[in-house]
Design an enzyme around this catalytic site. Structure first.
Site, PDB file in Angstrom:
ATOM      1  CG  ASP A 111      34.718  38.609  12.799  1.00  0.00           C
ATOM      2  OD1 ASP A 111      34.538  38.920  13.530  1.00  0.00           O
ATOM      3  OD2 ASP A 111      34.749  37.328  12.644  1.00  0.00           O
ATOM      4  CB  SER A 112      32.017  43.331  14.383  1.00  0.00           C
ATOM      5  OG  SER A 112      33.410  44.019  14.481  1.00  0.00           O
TER       6      SER A 112
ATOM      7  CG  ASP B  15      38.510  39.782  14.205  1.00  0.00           C
ATOM      8  OD1 ASP B  15      39.221  39.466  15.074  1.00  0.00           O
ATOM      9  OD2 ASP B  15      37.202  40.043  14.460  1.00  0.00           O
TER      10      ASP B  15
ATOM     11  CE  LYS C 286      39.325  40.089  17.799  1.00  0.00           C
ATOM     12  NZ  LYS C 286      38.258  38.956  17.617  1.00  0.00           N
TER      13      LYS C 286
ATOM     14  CD  GLU D  12      35.225  34.496  16.819  1.00  0.00           C
ATOM     15  OE1 GLU D  12      34.356  33.500  16.929  1.00  0.00           O
ATOM     16  OE2 GLU D  12      34.938  35.693  16.520  1.00  0.00           O
TER      17      GLU D  12
ATOM     18  CD  GLU E  68      32.082  39.103  21.975  1.00  0.00           C
ATOM     19  OE1 GLU E  68      33.180  38.793  21.044  1.00  0.00           O
ATOM     20  OE2 GLU E  68      30.955  39.491  21.549  1.00  0.00           O
TER      21      GLU E  68
HETATM   22  O1  KIV Z   1      34.636  41.458  15.498  1.00  0.00           O
HETATM   23  C1  KIV Z   1      34.829  42.087  16.626  1.00  0.00           C
HETATM   24  O2  KIV Z   1      34.477  43.548  16.551  1.00  0.00           O
HETATM   25  C2  KIV Z   1      35.545  41.594  17.572  1.00  0.00           C
HETATM   26  C3  KIV Z   1      35.103  42.314  19.098  1.00  0.00           C
HETATM   27  C4  KIV Z   1      33.559  42.485  19.380  1.00  0.00           C
HETATM   28  C5  KIV Z   1      35.853  42.107  20.169  1.00  0.00           C
HETATM   29  O3  KIV Z   1      35.927  40.522  17.798  1.00  0.00           O
END
Ligand code: KIV
Length: 275
Positions: free
Chosen positions: A44-45, A83, A113, A115, A182
């Protein structure tokens, strides 16, 4: 050969490092895939590096499905992890399973993924039981940036370090196939890695993790709004791109592009009859 969740587990057992890199589109995913990277994270970056938000909070399920599906089309071998965006799993176990299902059905994720530690273990357990592999994410979890009060290293106090270990064990117990750590002190990440049977994937967590992940724009020097301490720029692609864009700008303006070889021809008599 197509990488699967088994690839991750085998790598940990055999002491081989796992490589993970982000991608958000088809052509980049193809390049990452061809490089031999084990896993592509549609992080989600994308909120930061693709959409220009200052954090990941505004990223939607539609964003993740749209970009995830493009990446999945380009990734022939790498395991694609997508994510779960903010508020797609925190609200209830039902929402979490439904949204993880969408990321798999519509986004073609090989795993999702999310969090968090103990508070999201019911979600991890139910998503896993639905047949969707889950990667956990502990330490600095950007979706909680407002609760953290900024991007800070996590787990430094006795209490915070103990909580991180307990969370990692809980996430494993709930069924996660791996956990991203992280911005965690290297010695703490090494201890978590030793205690877990599932692989740890570090970002700003030292080199004792079972694998590493980076945002590809950071690795290529393409995103300079904010460069965290843990980033190594393996190339300066940003500079190469800016120079190429400037060369194109000059060539169009001075008339040297397009040249003869970039041009389609037509018989003169066809053109002449049009005058
Ligand atoms: O969103 C992302 O790119 C991430 C990484 C920084 C692990 O969660």
């Amino acid at each position: 050969m197509k990488k699967t969740v088994t690839t991750f587990q085998k790598a940990k057992e055999e002491g081989r490092k796992i490589t993970m890199l982000t991608a958000y589109d088809y052509s980049t995913a193809k390049l990452v895939d061809e490089s031999g990277i084990d896993s592509i994270l549609v992080g989600d970056s994308l909120g930061n590096v693709i959409l220009g938000y200052e954090d990941t909070i505004s990223v939607t399920m539609e964003d993740m499905i749209h970009h995830g599906a493009a990446v999945a089309r380009g990734a022939k071998n790498a395991l694609v992890v997508i994510d779960m965006p903010f508020m797609s799993y925190q609200t209830s176990v039902y929402d979490a399973v439904m949204n993880a299902g969408r990321l798999m059905k519509e986004g073609r994720a090989g795993a999702v993924k999310l969090e968090g530690g103990r508070s999201v273990c019911p979600q991890i357990k139910s998503i896993t039981e639905a047949g969707i592999p889950v990667v956990g994410h502990l330490g600095l979890t950007p979706q909680s940036i407002n609760a953290f009060g900024g991007f800070k290293v996590q787990g430094k106090s006795q209490e915070a370090a103990k909580k991180l270990i307990e969370d990692a064990l809980a996430v494993q117990e709930a069924g996660a196939i791996a956990v991203v750590l992280e911005c965690v002190p290297a010695k703490l990440a090494a201890l978590v890695t030793e205690k877990l049977d599932i692989p740890t994937i570090g970002i700003g967590a030292g080199n004792q993790c079972d694998g590493q992940v980076l945002v590809y724009q950071d690795l290529l020097g393409m995103f300079t709004d904010f460069v965290p301490k843990f980033v190594r720029q393996f190339a300066n692609v940003g500079k190469v791109m800016t120079e190429a864009f400037a060369a194109y700008d000059r060539a169009v303006k001075d008339g040297s592009f397009p040249a003869e070889e970039h041009t389609y021809q037509i018989e003169d008599e066809v053109i002449e009859k049009l005058y």
